[in-house]
Design a protein around this motif. Structure first.
Motif, mmCIF file in Angstrom:
data_model
loop_
_atom_site.group_PDB
_atom_site.id
_atom_site.type_symbol
_atom_site.label_atom_id
_atom_site.label_comp_id
_atom_site.label_asym_id
_atom_site.label_seq_id
_atom_site.Cartn_x
_atom_site.Cartn_y
_atom_site.Cartn_z
ATOM 1 N N GLY A 195 -51.175 69.088 -16.030
ATOM 2 C CA GLY A 195 -49.819 68.380 -17.457
ATOM 3 C C GLY A 195 -48.631 68.877 -16.068
ATOM 4 N N ALA A 196 -47.888 69.038 -15.499
ATOM 5 C CA ALA A 196 -46.921 68.713 -14.060
ATOM 6 C C ALA A 196 -46.115 68.174 -14.809
ATOM 7 C CB ALA A 196 -46.975 69.204 -13.132
ATOM 8 N N LYS A 197 -44.328 68.403 -14.587
ATOM 9 C CA LYS A 197 -43.565 66.814 -14.770
ATOM 10 C C LYS A 197 -43.513 66.716 -13.570
ATOM 11 C CE LYS A 197 -40.691 69.809 -17.827
ATOM 12 N NZ LYS A 197 -39.261 70.989 -17.605
ATOM 13 N N LEU A 198 -43.395 64.969 -12.595
ATOM 14 C CA LEU A 198 -43.703 64.575 -11.755
ATOM 15 C C LEU A 198 -41.572 64.107 -10.932
ATOM 16 C CD1 LEU A 198 -44.678 63.510 -9.341
ATOM 17 C CD2 LEU A 198 -45.083 61.756 -10.517
ATOM 18 N N HIS A 199 -41.967 63.922 -10.212
ATOM 19 C CA HIS A 199 -40.087 64.137 -9.047
ATOM 20 C C HIS A 199 -40.665 63.024 -8.489
ATOM 21 C CE1 HIS A 199 -38.315 66.970 -12.063
ATOM 22 N NE2 HIS A 199 -39.420 67.657 -12.194
ATOM 23 N N PHE A 200 -39.801 62.003 -8.082
ATOM 24 C CA PHE A 200 -40.033 60.921 -6.671
ATOM 25 C C PHE A 200 -38.502 61.504 -5.989
ATOM 26 C CE2 PHE A 200 -43.315 58.036 -7.627
ATOM 27 C CZ PHE A 200 -43.790 58.293 -7.633
ATOM 28 N N ILE A 201 -38.807 61.877 -4.461
ATOM 29 C CA ILE A 201 -37.138 61.855 -4.471
ATOM 30 C C ILE A 201 -36.910 61.880 -3.053
ATOM 31 C CG2 ILE A 201 -36.327 64.202 -3.093
ATOM 32 C CD1 ILE A 201 -37.085 66.556 -5.295
ATOM 33 N N ASN A 202 -35.691 60.684 -2.929
ATOM 34 C CA ASN A 202 -35.049 60.175 -1.705
ATOM 35 C C ASN A 202 -33.929 59.978 -1.413
ATOM 36 O OD1 ASN A 202 -34.170 56.885 -0.853
ATOM 37 N ND2 ASN A 202 -36.412 57.928 0.516
ATOM 38 N N THR A 203 -33.336 60.926 -0.236
ATOM 39 C CA THR A 203 -31.914 60.929 0.489
ATOM 40 C C THR A 203 -31.768 59.630 0.765
ATOM 41 O OG1 THR A 203 -32.787 61.590 2.477
ATOM 42 C CG2 THR A 203 -32.410 62.694 0.298
ATOM 43 N N VAL A 204 -29.566 59.653 0.803
ATOM 44 C CA VAL A 204 -29.244 58.315 1.573
ATOM 45 C C VAL A 204 -28.602 58.829 2.318
ATOM 46 C CG1 VAL A 204 -29.785 56.903 0.090
ATOM 47 C CG2 VAL A 204 -27.517 58.387 -0.440
ATOM 48 N N SER A 205 -27.770 58.048 3.563
ATOM 49 C CA SER A 205 -26.793 58.891 4.204
ATOM 50 C C SER A 205 -25.255 58.815 3.519
ATOM 51 C CB SER A 205 -26.690 58.373 5.355
ATOM 52 O OG SER A 205 -28.707 58.649 6.449
ATOM 53 N N LYS A 206 -24.201 59.770 3.876
ATOM 54 C CA LYS A 206 -22.791 59.171 3.227
ATOM 55 C C LYS A 206 -22.747 57.954 4.079
ATOM 56 C CE LYS A 206 -21.694 63.717 0.546
ATOM 57 N NZ LYS A 206 -21.278 64.676 0.657
ATOM 58 N N ALA A 207 -21.639 56.580 3.505
ATOM 59 C CA ALA A 207 -20.983 55.740 4.340
ATOM 60 C C ALA A 207 -19.712 56.666 5.084
ATOM 61 C CB ALA A 207 -20.320 54.742 3.574
ATOM 62 N N PRO A 208 -19.335 56.403 6.193
ATOM 63 C CA PRO A 208 -18.102 57.154 6.766
ATOM 64 C C PRO A 208 -17.246 56.789 6.273
ATOM 65 C CG PRO A 208 -19.178 55.185 8.564
ATOM 66 C CD PRO A 208 -20.647 55.679 7.025
ATOM 67 N N MET A 209 -16.484 57.880 5.724
ATOM 68 C CA MET A 209 -15.079 57.572 5.141
ATOM 69 C C MET A 209 -14.441 56.753 6.042
ATOM 70 S SD MET A 209 -16.257 58.871 2.164
ATOM 71 C CE MET A 209 -14.209 59.047 1.583
ATOM 72 N N HIS A 210 -14.184 57.641 7.286
ATOM 73 C CA HIS A 210 -12.697 56.775 8.132
ATOM 74 C C HIS A 210 -13.176 55.423 8.015
ATOM 75 C CE1 HIS A 210 -16.724 57.165 11.384
ATOM 76 N NE2 HIS A 210 -16.195 55.650 11.070
ATOM 77 N N ILE A 211 -13.938 54.671 7.732
ATOM 78 C CA ILE A 211 -14.323 52.774 8.051
ATOM 79 C C ILE A 211 -12.986 52.719 6.277
ATOM 80 C CG2 ILE A 211 -15.273 51.279 7.656
ATOM 81 C CD1 ILE A 211 -17.908 52.727 8.561
ATOM 82 N N ALA A 212 -12.604 53.474 5.505
ATOM 83 C CA ALA A 212 -11.696 53.202 4.454
ATOM 84 C C ALA A 212 -10.204 53.159 5.512
ATOM 85 C CB ALA A 212 -11.932 54.340 3.096
ATOM 86 N N VAL A 213 -9.840 53.770 6.409
ATOM 87 C CA VAL A 213 -8.356 54.359 6.764
ATOM 88 C C VAL A 213 -8.345 53.015 7.666
ATOM 89 C CG1 VAL A 213 -7.272 54.800 8.644
ATOM 90 C CG2 VAL A 213 -8.567 56.654 6.784
ATOM 91 N N ASP A 214 -8.913 52.178 8.028
ATOM 92 C CA ASP A 214 -9.283 50.489 9.272
ATOM 93 C C ASP A 214 -9.307 49.551 8.259
ATOM 94 O OD1 ASP A 214 -8.989 52.576 11.673
ATOM 95 O OD2 ASP A 214 -11.198 52.716 11.761
ATOM 96 N N LYS A 215 -9.971 49.396 7.158
ATOM 97 C CA LYS A 215 -10.699 48.525 6.378
ATOM 98 C C LYS A 215 -10.507 48.847 5.097
ATOM 99 C CE LYS A 215 -13.825 46.508 9.792
ATOM 100 N NZ LYS A 215 -15.167 45.985 9.941
ATOM 101 N N SER A 216 -9.332 48.156 4.371
ATOM 102 C CA SER A 216 -8.891 48.982 3.022
ATOM 103 C C SER A 216 -9.293 48.205 2.079
ATOM 104 C CB SER A 216 -7.559 48.201 2.353
ATOM 105 O OG SER A 216 -7.197 46.539 2.735
ATOM 106 N N ALA A 217 -10.282 46.657 2.136
ATOM 107 C CA ALA A 217 -11.273 45.923 1.448
ATOM 108 C C ALA A 217 -12.863 47.161 1.478
ATOM 109 C CB ALA A 217 -12.111 44.378 2.016
#
Length: 299
Positions: free
Chosen positions: A187-209
């Motif tokens: 009778g427990a609550k079930l949780h599925f967990i997964n993680t994702v890596s953050k996109a590198p923020m410095h790319i936004a400096v080089d590619k404005s799109a």
């Protein structure tokens, strides 16, 4: 679903409190499973004693094992459990190998072992024998902390998503099924967990799109959809799916703590030879930080 029929519990000698035994009795009653109490013994002094003849050494070991078995039989008789109980003892230099041998010889499908519950500031919760048991056992292993499972608690499941590895995909399905069946049974609550890596923020400096925030959102949505597809394919209707940014070794323990989880379930692909030395770097990092029970499901 792992419908456990024979549960092995490793008994710690000379200990009044046996958290693993309490959990084993609880699970044996739930699954109507046979319970096997086991102990792996070794005494270096006896093995190294030069003045003890070969036969005398064997007799002394047998006497110690018989004494331990008597203690375990008395312990089993005091449980008041409805299912069948058996007590077994072995003499083995490597404790974890002795436990694994006893469990496999008795056709067990789950091993339960206690581990001390330290404060969060203390690391190294697991001894080398604990790690070796988790790494080398071909049987599912439940590591128990000294606490009771509550009704309507939370079971957290770390699901790995790997397109290119069929072995890991099968393991993810196996872990999800195990988690779903346990949550339903308790009778427990079930949780599925997964993680994702953050996109590198410095790319936004080089590619404005390039917008890292939108990229992260799309990746998280994709992972949630895949977890939902996994749940749908396995007919798991009542599950909370969470995908968060960050490393699994940081995110999973934090979520378990936030939810005050009863148990974390994760998978480990079976290994042989040199590769058996590792359970998996990420899995071991996660387990080392947990304050709840841990069920390792073997692929």
């Amino acid at each position: 679903m792992a419908d456990y029929k024979r549960i092995f519990v490793a008994i710690t000698p000379h200990r009044e409190e046996q958290p693993a035994l309490a959990r084993a009795v609880f699970l044996a009653n739930k699954y109507q499973a046979e319970l096997i109490l086991g102990s792996s013994m070794y005494n270096r002094s006896i093995e190294k004693a030069s003045g003890v003849a070969g036969e005398s050494c064997k007799d002394l070991k047998r006497e110690l094992m018989d004494d331990q078995k008597k203690v375990m039989l008395a312990l089993a008789a005091s449980l008041g459990i409805e299912t069948k109980t058996t007590c077994v003892v072995t003499w083995h230099k490597k404790w974890y190998e002795g436990v694994i041998n006893l469990a496999t010889e008795n056709n067990c499908d789950l091993i339960i072992k206690e581990t001390k519950h330290y404060k969060k500031s203390v690391r190294n919760l697991f001894t080398p024998d604990h790690w070796n048991l988790l790494r080398c056992s071909p049987i599912n292993v439940l590591m128990v902390k000294n606490h009771k499972w509550t009704c309507n608690g939370d079971i957290v499941t770390a699901i790995s998503l790997d397109d290119g590895d069929s072995e890991h995909q099968c393991l993810s399905e196996k872990v999800a099924k195990e988690a779903a069946s346990m949550s339903k049974l308790f009778g427990a609550k079930l949780h599925f967990i997964n993680t994702v890596s953050k996109a590198p923020m410095h790319i936004a400096v080089d590619k404005s799109a390039f917008d890292p925030v939108k990229v992260n959102a799309r990746v998280k949505l994709k992972h949630k959809e895949r977890l939902q597809t996994l749940a749908d394919n396995l007919h798991i209707s009542d599950v909370n799916i969470r995908v968060e940014e960050g490393l699994p070794g940081h995110v999973v323990p934090r979520l378990c703590d936030d939810l005050n989880a009863e148990c974390l379930i994760l998978g480990s692909v079976g290994r042989k030879g040199v590769t058996a030395a590792l359970l998996g770097n990420t899995a071991e990092y996660i387990i080392d930080k947990l304050d709840c029970d841990t069920l390792v499901v073997k692929g």
